[in-house]
Design an enzyme around this catalytic site. Sequence first.
Site, PDB file in Angstrom:
ATOM      1  N   ASP A  38       0.684  -1.033   0.130  1.00  0.00           N
ATOM      2  CA  ASP A  38       0.118   0.175   0.031  1.00  0.00           C
ATOM      3  C   ASP A  38       0.792   1.400   0.145  1.00  0.00           C
ATOM      4  O   ASP A  38       1.780   1.261   0.699  1.00  0.00           O
ATOM      5  CB  ASP A  38      -0.810  -0.043   1.221  1.00  0.00           C
ATOM      6  CG  ASP A  38      -1.927   1.239   1.377  1.00  0.00           C
ATOM      7  OD1 ASP A  38      -2.572   1.216   0.361  1.00  0.00           O
ATOM      8  OD2 ASP A  38      -1.719   2.156   2.240  1.00  0.00           O
TER       9      ASP A  38
ATOM     10  N   GLU B  89       1.407  -0.777  -5.173  1.00  0.00           N
ATOM     11  CA  GLU B  89       0.239   0.566  -5.475  1.00  0.00           C
ATOM     12  C   GLU B  89       1.028   1.971  -5.650  1.00  0.00           C
ATOM     13  O   GLU B  89       1.435   2.430  -4.381  1.00  0.00           O
ATOM     14  CB  GLU B  89      -0.861   0.530  -4.196  1.00  0.00           C
ATOM     15  CG  GLU B  89      -2.049   1.576  -4.749  1.00  0.00           C
ATOM     16  CD  GLU B  89      -2.439   2.416  -3.372  1.00  0.00           C
ATOM     17  OE1 GLU B  89      -3.219   3.329  -3.631  1.00  0.00           O
ATOM     18  OE2 GLU B  89      -1.877   2.453  -2.292  1.00  0.00           O
TER      19      GLU B  89
END
Length: 633
Positions: free
Chosen positions: A315, A368
């Site tokens: 993330d 990401e």
Amino acid sequence: MVEVRAHSRFTDFDIDLFKSGKHYRLYEKFGSHVMTVGGVEGTYFAVWAPSAKSVSVIGDFNFWTENEHQLFVRWDSSGIWEGFIAGVKHGATYKYKIHSSHNDRVTEKADPYARRYEHPPRTASVVYDYQPKWNDHKWMKSRKKNNALDAPISVYEVHLGSWKRKIEEDRSLSYHELSLDLVAYAKEMQFTHIEFMPVMEFPYDPSWGYQITGYFAPTARFGYPEEFQELVNACHNAGLGVILDWVPSHFPEDAHGLGYFDGTHLYEHPDKKRGYHPDWKSLIFNYGRNEVKSFLISNALFWLDHYHIDGLRVDAVASMLFLDYSREEGEWEPNGYGGRENLEAIAFLKEMNEAVYLNYPDTQTIAEESTSFPMVSTPTSEGGLGFGMKWMMGWMHDTLEYFKKEPIYRCHHQDDLTFSMTYAFTENFMLPLSHDEVVYGKSTILGRMPGDEWQKFANLRVLFSYMFTHPGAKLMMMGSEFGQHEEWDFNRSLDWHLTQYAPHQGIQELVKDLNQLYKNEKALYEKQFSSDGFEWISYEDHQNSVISYIRKGRKSHLVVVCHMTPVARDHYRIGLPTNKKYKLLFNSDDSKYGGSNFKVKKSLTPQEKEWQNRKQSVALQLPPLGVLVYGIS
């Protein structure tokens, strides 16, 4: 009172590795471990607190009283406190009470390495002793093939707390219930992988799990570690890989968490310009501290080791890469070379990826990452960050911007749709329609589509069909696969009642068939990350809002035609790569999906008529707002 007995699980080599940032199995050493010492059963505790004057284990076994069980500090300047307490058993709750030598600060902390925590809002760690029992040997033996970059990878993104709820009991499904319901559904829908939004323990439900306090424990909200293991096992036995969201970018300031752990900036960077995230009001790891690197890399490997996880989606990588991320002038300082790159975070990410692929070469890491930072999915040996894949955020943004426009205006914006192909092979891209696109007033994917109800659903069918025939792996947030109307809410179930209505059933059937098409047709995945796997037929027909292209495998190819307006077109000619006959494999306008069932050619016989720089061509019937896929018959 039972005294703390001196005992250690650390060797001198462990300590050297820890200090140098190269110990990647710290979970085998730190934390609480039920064991027998000198014929006596109890629990060994170990915690890193180099600025502590004293560390006591407090818990339900000593009425949460400090000084009853003080740990011993190691002599080797490692900052590790440890000891064995007889009689402390599996299930005991505890924390560490730490008296710091820094300003006499006193903290009560959960164990960073605990395998289980109390159900939030309670915050104590739990002594937990169990050995997972697996029967996923068939999957583990074949997962290198299933996770390979030349395999179909279609990911169903799931928030465990809100996928489906027991309405009458006002609760989420348990890990056990999910192992039955969720796994069966994802298998029926023909996805290849499930991605769980963070399952690590976290205190605050509205954070969706992205503010973690217990990095080595599946959240107690849905059950016990054995039950989470059961969920993973069920996925594997259904032929589904499991990807976890992993958050090494930041952590919350909650009093029991990692922040100011021993009264100092132990895990977080001490400079607020590098150690505090203004958007998320959270702390940022100190990637240049060796012991912190070992903690994080050990955590990545823990999930792959202990829970047979098949991949980690990392993330907020962009926030790690850049010192000026979401900061104004004066709120950040350049690196030693005058640049904006966070060199310590970059080095950490490379080392993490190297450790993952060295130890678990049949898994994947996925970034990401929302910027144009180069070579994210290039191996570190070639100068890259070493991820297996990267989310294609530009494709997601441009494509959704295009599809929300009324079809009459799309002729002016076709470049938004085709631009992705100018950089599609610079990384190993995964195409995401993720949770971030169905919250915060953005509407759902269906809600973005223009027109009346029929056109909305037709547009959605075209979007999904374009996505699945575009090069790259795929990811779809739960609810999108049946046309959820309402924005995703972490605190309520998806609107499953919608699936009783024909338009939503049609979308569901479409996604199922697209997943099946993706898995069946090698041309859609064998070269999905290579420019050899794609060739334009035409991207220039702005007037009719039509694009056509070829997807190529090692020995096969498909012809794809995407029509972006609601006006059916007869005798639409395209050039073909061969003079062989083609058959229709997929039509997004089929009545079973809720389409108009406009009559299209089920087979194509090329004519020797040059068109679009090809020696043969054919005239098609294009359905309104439809995608056609043809393969060699």
